[in-house]
Design a protein around this motif. Sequence first.
Motif, PDB file in Angstrom:
ATOM      1  N   GLY A 110       0.782  -1.228   0.000  1.00 40.07           N
ATOM      2  CA  GLY A 110       0.000   0.000   0.000  1.00 40.07           C
ATOM      3  C   GLY A 110       0.812   1.276   0.000  1.00 40.07           C
ATOM      4  N   GLN A 111       2.081   1.201   0.407  1.00 42.98           N
ATOM      5  CA  GLN A 111       2.876   2.415   0.577  1.00 42.98           C
ATOM      6  C   GLN A 111       3.975   2.599  -0.457  1.00 42.98           C
ATOM      7  OE1 GLN A 111       4.245   2.554   4.678  1.00 42.98           O
ATOM      8  NE2 GLN A 111       2.230   1.987   5.462  1.00 42.98           N
ATOM      9  N   GLU A 112       4.204   1.606  -1.290  1.00 43.50           N
ATOM     10  CA  GLU A 112       5.241   1.708  -2.326  1.00 43.50           C
ATOM     11  C   GLU A 112       4.600   1.605  -3.709  1.00 43.50           C
ATOM     12  OE1 GLU A 112       8.370   2.336  -2.048  1.00 43.50           O
ATOM     13  OE2 GLU A 112       8.700   2.126   0.106  1.00 43.50           O
ATOM     14  N   ASP A 113       4.799   2.629  -4.519  1.00 41.19           N
ATOM     15  CA  ASP A 113       4.223   2.625  -5.868  1.00 41.19           C
ATOM     16  C   ASP A 113       5.010   1.745  -6.834  1.00 41.19           C
ATOM     17  OD1 ASP A 113       2.210   4.380  -5.105  1.00 41.19           O
ATOM     18  OD2 ASP A 113       3.441   6.146  -5.543  1.00 41.19           O
ATOM     19  N   GLU A 114       6.333   1.711  -6.671  1.00 32.59           N
ATOM     20  CA  GLU A 114       7.171   0.916  -7.563  1.00 32.59           C
ATOM     21  C   GLU A 114       7.139  -0.559  -7.146  1.00 32.59           C
ATOM     22  OE1 GLU A 114       8.683   1.898 -10.280  1.00 32.59           O
ATOM     23  OE2 GLU A 114       7.909   3.926  -9.993  1.00 32.59           O
ATOM     24  N   PRO A 115       6.808  -1.453  -8.076  1.00 28.25           N
ATOM     25  CA  PRO A 115       6.691  -2.884  -7.736  1.00 28.25           C
ATOM     26  C   PRO A 115       7.940  -3.476  -7.083  1.00 28.25           C
ATOM     27  CG  PRO A 115       5.748  -2.472  -9.890  1.00 28.25           C
ATOM     28  CD  PRO A 115       6.429  -1.199  -9.478  1.00 28.25           C
ATOM     29  N   TRP A 116       9.123  -3.164  -7.637  1.00 32.15           N
ATOM     30  CA  TRP A 116      10.334  -3.744  -7.045  1.00 32.15           C
ATOM     31  C   TRP A 116      10.608  -3.167  -5.657  1.00 32.15           C
ATOM     32  CZ3 TRP A 116      13.135  -7.865  -7.265  1.00 32.15           C
ATOM     33  CH2 TRP A 116      14.374  -7.900  -6.602  1.00 32.15           C
ATOM     34  N   SER A 117      10.354  -1.870  -5.494  1.00 34.62           N
ATOM     35  CA  SER A 117      10.544  -1.240  -4.187  1.00 34.62           C
ATOM     36  C   SER A 117       9.625  -1.862  -3.146  1.00 34.62           C
ATOM     37  CB  SER A 117      10.278   0.268  -4.282  1.00 34.62           C
ATOM     38  OG  SER A 117      11.206   0.892  -5.134  1.00 34.62           O
ATOM     39  N   ALA A 118       8.391  -2.176  -3.558  1.00 30.36           N
ATOM     40  CA  ALA A 118       7.438  -2.787  -2.634  1.00 30.36           C
ATOM     41  C   ALA A 118       7.916  -4.168  -2.197  1.00 30.36           C
ATOM     42  CB  ALA A 118       6.060  -2.875  -3.283  1.00 30.36           C
ATOM     43  N   LEU A 119       8.358  -4.975  -3.163  1.00 30.75           N
ATOM     44  CA  LEU A 119       8.812  -6.329  -2.837  1.00 30.75           C
ATOM     45  C   LEU A 119      10.069  -6.293  -1.978  1.00 30.75           C
ATOM     46  CD1 LEU A 119       8.529  -9.379  -3.153  1.00 30.75           C
ATOM     47  CD2 LEU A 119       9.835  -9.216  -5.293  1.00 30.75           C
ATOM     48  N   SER A 120      11.035  -5.454  -2.349  1.00 39.35           N
ATOM     49  CA  SER A 120      12.284  -5.403  -1.587  1.00 39.35           C
ATOM     50  C   SER A 120      12.054  -4.819  -0.198  1.00 39.35           C
ATOM     51  CB  SER A 120      13.340  -4.592  -2.337  1.00 39.35           C
ATOM     52  OG  SER A 120      12.908  -3.265  -2.570  1.00 39.35           O
ATOM     53  N   ARG A 121      11.120  -3.870  -0.077  1.00 43.00           N
ATOM     54  CA  ARG A 121      10.807  -3.319   1.252  1.00 43.00           C
ATOM     55  C   ARG A 121      10.222  -4.405   2.151  1.00 43.00           C
ATOM     56  NH1 ARG A 121       6.847   1.740   3.034  1.00 43.00           N
ATOM     57  NH2 ARG A 121       6.239   0.843   5.037  1.00 43.00           N
ATOM     58  N   PHE A 122       9.312  -5.202   1.604  1.00 47.83           N
ATOM     59  CA  PHE A 122       8.728  -6.291   2.378  1.00 47.83           C
ATOM     60  C   PHE A 122       9.806  -7.255   2.850  1.00 47.83           C
ATOM     61  CE2 PHE A 122       7.155 -10.761   1.969  1.00 47.83           C
ATOM     62  CZ  PHE A 122       6.526 -10.817   3.200  1.00 47.83           C
ATOM     63  N   LEU A 123      10.710  -7.621   1.962  1.00 46.13           N
ATOM     64  CA  LEU A 123      11.758  -8.569   2.324  1.00 46.13           C
ATOM     65  C   LEU A 123      12.695  -7.987   3.381  1.00 46.13           C
ATOM     66  CD1 LEU A 123      12.573 -10.073  -1.178  1.00 46.13           C
ATOM     67  CD2 LEU A 123      11.614 -11.287   0.780  1.00 46.13           C
ATOM     68  N   ARG A 124      13.077  -6.747   3.216  1.00 46.81           N
ATOM     69  CA  ARG A 124      13.990  -6.141   4.191  1.00 46.81           C
ATOM     70  C   ARG A 124      13.331  -6.009   5.565  1.00 46.81           C
ATOM     71  NH1 ARG A 124      18.569  -4.617   1.841  1.00 46.81           N
ATOM     72  NH2 ARG A 124      18.577  -4.161  -0.392  1.00 46.81           N
ATOM     73  N   THR A 125      12.072  -5.568   5.580  1.00 43.05           N
ATOM     74  CA  THR A 125      11.362  -5.421   6.856  1.00 43.05           C
ATOM     75  C   THR A 125      11.195  -6.771   7.544  1.00 43.05           C
ATOM     76  OG1 THR A 125      10.136  -3.518   6.000  1.00 43.05           O
ATOM     77  CG2 THR A 125       9.241  -4.602   7.944  1.00 43.05           C
ATOM     78  N   SER A 126      10.825  -7.779   6.781  1.00 43.79           N
ATOM     79  CA  SER A 126      10.580  -9.099   7.349  1.00 43.79           C
ATOM     80  C   SER A 126      11.848  -9.744   7.874  1.00 43.79           C
ATOM     81  CB  SER A 126       9.922 -10.007   6.297  1.00 43.79           C
ATOM     82  OG  SER A 126       8.699  -9.455   5.864  1.00 43.79           O
ATOM     83  N   VAL A 127      12.921  -9.630   7.108  1.00 46.51           N
ATOM     84  CA  VAL A 127      14.192 -10.210   7.545  1.00 46.51           C
ATOM     85  C   VAL A 127      14.697  -9.499   8.789  1.00 46.51           C
ATOM     86  CG1 VAL A 127      16.622 -10.487   6.936  1.00 46.51           C
ATOM     87  CG2 VAL A 127      14.849 -11.115   5.295  1.00 46.51           C
ATOM     88  N   ALA A 128      14.586  -8.157   8.818  1.00 46.88           N
ATOM     89  CA  ALA A 128      15.053  -7.396   9.975  1.00 46.88           C
ATOM     90  C   ALA A 128      14.272  -7.756  11.237  1.00 46.88           C
ATOM     91  CB  ALA A 128      14.935  -5.899   9.695  1.00 46.88           C
ATOM     92  N   SER A 129      13.005  -8.113  11.071  1.00 53.00           N
ATOM     93  CA  SER A 129      12.184  -8.469  12.231  1.00 53.00           C
ATOM     94  C   SER A 129      12.481  -9.862  12.758  1.00 53.00           C
ATOM     95  CB  SER A 129      10.689  -8.384  11.865  1.00 53.00           C
ATOM     96  OG  SER A 129      10.310  -9.459  11.023  1.00 53.00           O
ATOM     97  N   GLY A 130      13.206 -10.662  11.986  1.00 54.02           N
ATOM     98  CA  GLY A 130      13.527 -12.022  12.400  1.00 54.02           C
ATOM     99  C   GLY A 130      12.391 -13.009  12.236  1.00 54.02           C
ATOM    100  N   ALA A 131      11.335 -12.618  11.523  1.00 48.53           N
ATOM    101  CA  ALA A 131      10.155 -13.487  11.372  1.00 48.53           C
ATOM    102  C   ALA A 131      10.480 -14.781  10.640  1.00 48.53           C
ATOM    103  CB  ALA A 131       9.044 -12.737  10.640  1.00 48.53           C
TER     104      ALA A 131
END
Length: 248
Positions: A110-131
């Motif tokens: 919902g917050q990233e307009d660019e498709p690659w930015s959205a996917l990479s943001r999800f991956l970075r956030t998830s990995v950083a959280s240790g999920a």
Amino acid sequence: MHVQDSHWSSASAVATGAAMSAPTGHGRADGTRTTPLRVDAQRNLEHVLRAAREVFGELGYGAPMEDVARRARVGVGTVYRRFPSKDVLVRRIAEEETSRLTEQARAALGQEDEPWSALSRFLRTSVASGAGRLLPPQVLRVGVAEEHGLPDQARVPQQRTQPAAGDLRLVPEEPALEDAGTAQLLDVVGQLVERARTAGELRPDVSVSDVLLVIATAAPSLPDAAQQAAASARLLDILLEGLRSRPA
């Protein structure tokens, strides 16, 4: 990360049976209560859940309940009063992590307009959280190529039973039943994957399972927090390069 299948094949049945035997008016088998907790009981519950995330994240879902109790600094009986079986606690933790990942995916979508930015943001956030260290096995199914001499069927990585266990190892498992939380996660991550693929920024052969496996792989458990964060960030950078498409 390795996911142990022994605590999942009968999780639903165990949870159902535990619910039937739980004391009336004190709670349900999924760790939720029908009456408000006292302040000290609520505090103990929070300690147990935090300890379970830490212990299972470090040692895998094969870690004994005694380790959870020791980390929470409560008696093992206190843990069992809230969670009638280990399967119930495992399911509670995995469901919470699945929900957290789903929210992270929705935020990126919902917050990233660019498709690659959205996917990479999800991956970075998830990995950083240790999920990734606490993902349930049904979201980590991956296909095994026939060239490896194995049938093309659902597989899951095996959970660690000891801290020094080896790397990812694929083992056969009966197809797991997907709950609503898992279905929601797969749906939202699927949207991220499809957007990036349609935009030509994601390799066409990358699947939702591949993306989730990246989260699990890029979340090593190391004794030093700073070293762990640095290792995760470095590994994720490498994996993201592998996911991204290249001009012909």
